[in-house]
Design a protein around this motif. Structure first.
Motif, PDB file in Angstrom:
ATOM      1  N   ARG A  40       0.894  -1.357   0.184  1.00  0.00           N
ATOM      2  CA  ARG A  40       0.104   0.061  -0.125  1.00  0.00           C
ATOM      3  C   ARG A  40       0.717   1.222   0.148  1.00  0.00           C
ATOM      4  O   ARG A  40       1.941   1.278   0.712  1.00  0.00           O
ATOM      5  N   GLY A  41       0.491   2.237  -0.795  1.00  0.00           N
ATOM      6  CA  GLY A  41       1.307   3.373  -0.982  1.00  0.00           C
ATOM      7  C   GLY A  41       0.653   4.530   0.123  1.00  0.00           C
ATOM      8  O   GLY A  41      -0.070   4.094   1.126  1.00  0.00           O
ATOM      9  N   ARG A  42       1.106   5.726   0.174  1.00  0.00           N
ATOM     10  CA  ARG A  42       0.521   6.630   0.903  1.00  0.00           C
ATOM     11  C   ARG A  42      -0.916   7.002   0.583  1.00  0.00           C
ATOM     12  O   ARG A  42      -1.035   6.979  -0.392  1.00  0.00           O
ATOM     13  N   PRO A  43      -1.763   7.232   1.500  1.00  0.00           N
ATOM     14  CA  PRO A  43      -2.853   7.577   1.234  1.00  0.00           C
ATOM     15  C   PRO A  43      -3.114   9.151   0.472  1.00  0.00           C
ATOM     16  O   PRO A  43      -2.200  10.102   0.873  1.00  0.00           O
ATOM     17  N   ARG A  44      -4.084   9.143  -0.593  1.00  0.00           N
ATOM     18  CA  ARG A  44      -4.394  10.432  -1.084  1.00  0.00           C
ATOM     19  C   ARG A  44      -5.083  11.363  -0.162  1.00  0.00           C
ATOM     20  O   ARG A  44      -4.817  12.492  -0.406  1.00  0.00           O
ATOM     21  N   THR A  45      -6.137  10.861   0.450  1.00  0.00           N
ATOM     22  CA  THR A  45      -6.831  11.683   1.127  1.00  0.00           C
ATOM     23  C   THR A  45      -7.286  10.944   2.590  1.00  0.00           C
ATOM     24  O   THR A  45      -6.753   9.752   2.760  1.00  0.00           O
ATOM     25  N   LEU A  46      -7.287  11.841   3.528  1.00  0.00           N
ATOM     26  CA  LEU A  46      -7.424  11.451   4.818  1.00  0.00           C
ATOM     27  C   LEU A  46      -8.842  11.629   5.341  1.00  0.00           C
ATOM     28  O   LEU A  46      -9.451  12.962   5.160  1.00  0.00           O
ATOM     29  N   ALA A  47      -9.590  10.595   5.851  1.00  0.00           N
ATOM     30  CA  ALA A  47     -11.029  10.804   6.356  1.00  0.00           C
ATOM     31  C   ALA A  47     -10.939  11.587   7.685  1.00  0.00           C
ATOM     32  O   ALA A  47     -10.132  11.614   8.496  1.00  0.00           O
ATOM     33  N   LEU A  48     -11.608  12.574   7.613  1.00  0.00           N
ATOM     34  CA  LEU A  48     -12.069  13.459   8.683  1.00  0.00           C
ATOM     35  C   LEU A  48     -13.114  12.996   9.520  1.00  0.00           C
ATOM     36  O   LEU A  48     -14.092  12.775   8.814  1.00  0.00           O
ATOM     37  N   PRO A  49     -13.013  13.231  10.868  1.00  0.00           N
ATOM     38  CA  PRO A  49     -14.257  12.816  11.617  1.00  0.00           C
ATOM     39  C   PRO A  49     -15.479  13.757  11.635  1.00  0.00           C
ATOM     40  O   PRO A  49     -15.077  15.066  11.220  1.00  0.00           O
ATOM     41  N   GLY A  94     -23.117  19.277  14.673  1.00  0.00           N
ATOM     42  CA  GLY A  94     -23.695  20.603  14.252  1.00  0.00           C
ATOM     43  C   GLY A  94     -23.231  21.008  13.089  1.00  0.00           C
ATOM     44  O   GLY A  94     -24.024  21.972  12.467  1.00  0.00           O
ATOM     45  N   GLN A  95     -22.142  20.464  12.452  1.00  0.00           N
ATOM     46  CA  GLN A  95     -21.604  21.050  11.036  1.00  0.00           C
ATOM     47  C   GLN A  95     -21.593  20.282  10.201  1.00  0.00           C
ATOM     48  O   GLN A  95     -22.051  20.625   8.892  1.00  0.00           O
ATOM     49  N   THR A  96     -21.592  19.029  10.282  1.00  0.00           N
ATOM     50  CA  THR A  96     -21.463  17.893   9.130  1.00  0.00           C
ATOM     51  C   THR A  96     -23.049  17.166   9.276  1.00  0.00           C
ATOM     52  O   THR A  96     -23.332  16.622  10.296  1.00  0.00           O
ATOM     53  N   PRO A  97     -24.010  17.115   8.012  1.00  0.00           N
ATOM     54  CA  PRO A  97     -25.171  16.424   8.059  1.00  0.00           C
ATOM     55  C   PRO A  97     -24.816  15.139   8.186  1.00  0.00           C
ATOM     56  O   PRO A  97     -23.590  14.370   7.979  1.00  0.00           O
ATOM     57  N   ALA A  98     -25.752  14.163   8.822  1.00  0.00           N
ATOM     58  CA  ALA A  98     -25.631  13.051   8.931  1.00  0.00           C
ATOM     59  C   ALA A  98     -25.515  12.126   7.635  1.00  0.00           C
ATOM     60  O   ALA A  98     -26.179  12.420   6.557  1.00  0.00           O
ATOM     61  N   GLY A  99     -24.423  11.202   7.499  1.00  0.00           N
ATOM     62  CA  GLY A  99     -24.238  10.246   6.378  1.00  0.00           C
ATOM     63  C   GLY A  99     -23.235  11.039   5.383  1.00  0.00           C
ATOM     64  O   GLY A  99     -22.865  10.421   4.300  1.00  0.00           O
ATOM     65  N   VAL A 100     -22.669  12.200   5.637  1.00  0.00           N
ATOM     66  CA  VAL A 100     -21.778  12.812   4.739  1.00  0.00           C
ATOM     67  C   VAL A 100     -20.276  12.697   5.281  1.00  0.00           C
ATOM     68  O   VAL A 100     -20.197  12.822   6.656  1.00  0.00           O
ATOM     69  N   GLU A 101     -19.530  12.124   4.545  1.00  0.00           N
ATOM     70  CA  GLU A 101     -17.993  11.903   4.725  1.00  0.00           C
ATOM     71  C   GLU A 101     -17.251  13.201   4.316  1.00  0.00           C
ATOM     72  O   GLU A 101     -17.570  13.428   3.305  1.00  0.00           O
ATOM     73  N   THR A 102     -16.491  13.354   4.966  1.00  0.00           N
ATOM     74  CA  THR A 102     -15.387  14.425   4.805  1.00  0.00           C
ATOM     75  C   THR A 102     -14.029  14.027   4.588  1.00  0.00           C
ATOM     76  O   THR A 102     -13.602  13.175   5.335  1.00  0.00           O
TER      77      THR A 102
END
Length: 179
Positions: A79-88, A92-100
């Motif tokens: 596995r190489g280095r990740p291109r993106t990192l999942a943010l928690p 109150g700011q992130t709607p349910a079901g949305v991944e950033t």
């Protein structure tokens, strides 16, 4: 795709391409009853006819081919280095079901900028892997003993603010007269 996989792929493709060209030229010359270009195929064919499976040479060549194939598979599966990192999600700011997600490069830039703001740091280089944030800070003079701790705290705080506290900071500080 990691740099190592790209280099190995290009080299292997080049070897296979040149080998294919050589094979096509040799086949064409053999059909025209001309002497071989590089490969003395008549001598090779005669030698191969007398080889048996039990021969040490045959077994050594086959074992080498198997090991090379396994090595190529292992390099490709790494596995190489990740291109993106999942943010928690932020309450109150992130709607349910949305991944950033944040790009790895942007997080590296953020960490480098925050490291550069530490007093005594002249420059910083950051590389993020799946588990670690490697920070190399440089100073114009010999570094003070407390500088690595300050840089580590700054990087840890920044990772916590981004929600990436699962990444462990690995900090090294270099200064003049120190390598």
């Amino acid at each position: 795709m990691s740099l190592l996989v790209r280099i190995v792929s290009v080299l292997l493709a080049l070897v296979l391409f040149l080998g294919g060209l050589l094979a096509a030229a040799e086949i064409g010359l053999a059909q025209l009853r001309q002497p071989a270009l590089l490969v003395p195929h008549r001598q090779w064919a005669a030698w191969l006819r007398v080889q048996v499976w039990e021969s040490p040479t045959t077994r050594a060549v086959l074992a080498a081919m198997v090991l090379l194939g396994l090595l190529l598979v292992l390099v490709a599966l790494r596995r190489g280095r990740p291109r993106t990192l999942a943010l928690p999600p932020r309450e109150g700011q992130t709607p349910a079901g949305v991944e950033t997600h944040a790009s790895r490069r942007s997080v590296e830039r953020i960490l480098a900028a925050s490291t550069n703001r530490v007093s005594g740091v002249e420059g910083a280089a950051v590389a993020i892997t799946r588990r670690r944030a490697r920070v190399r800070a440089s100073t114009p003079t010999r570094s003070e003993p407390e500088l690595p701790t300050e840089v580590t705290e700054t990087v840890t705080r920044e990772l916590g603010e981004l929600g990436l506290d699962r990444l462990r900071p690995a900090v090294s500080v270099t200064g003049k007269g120190r390598r």
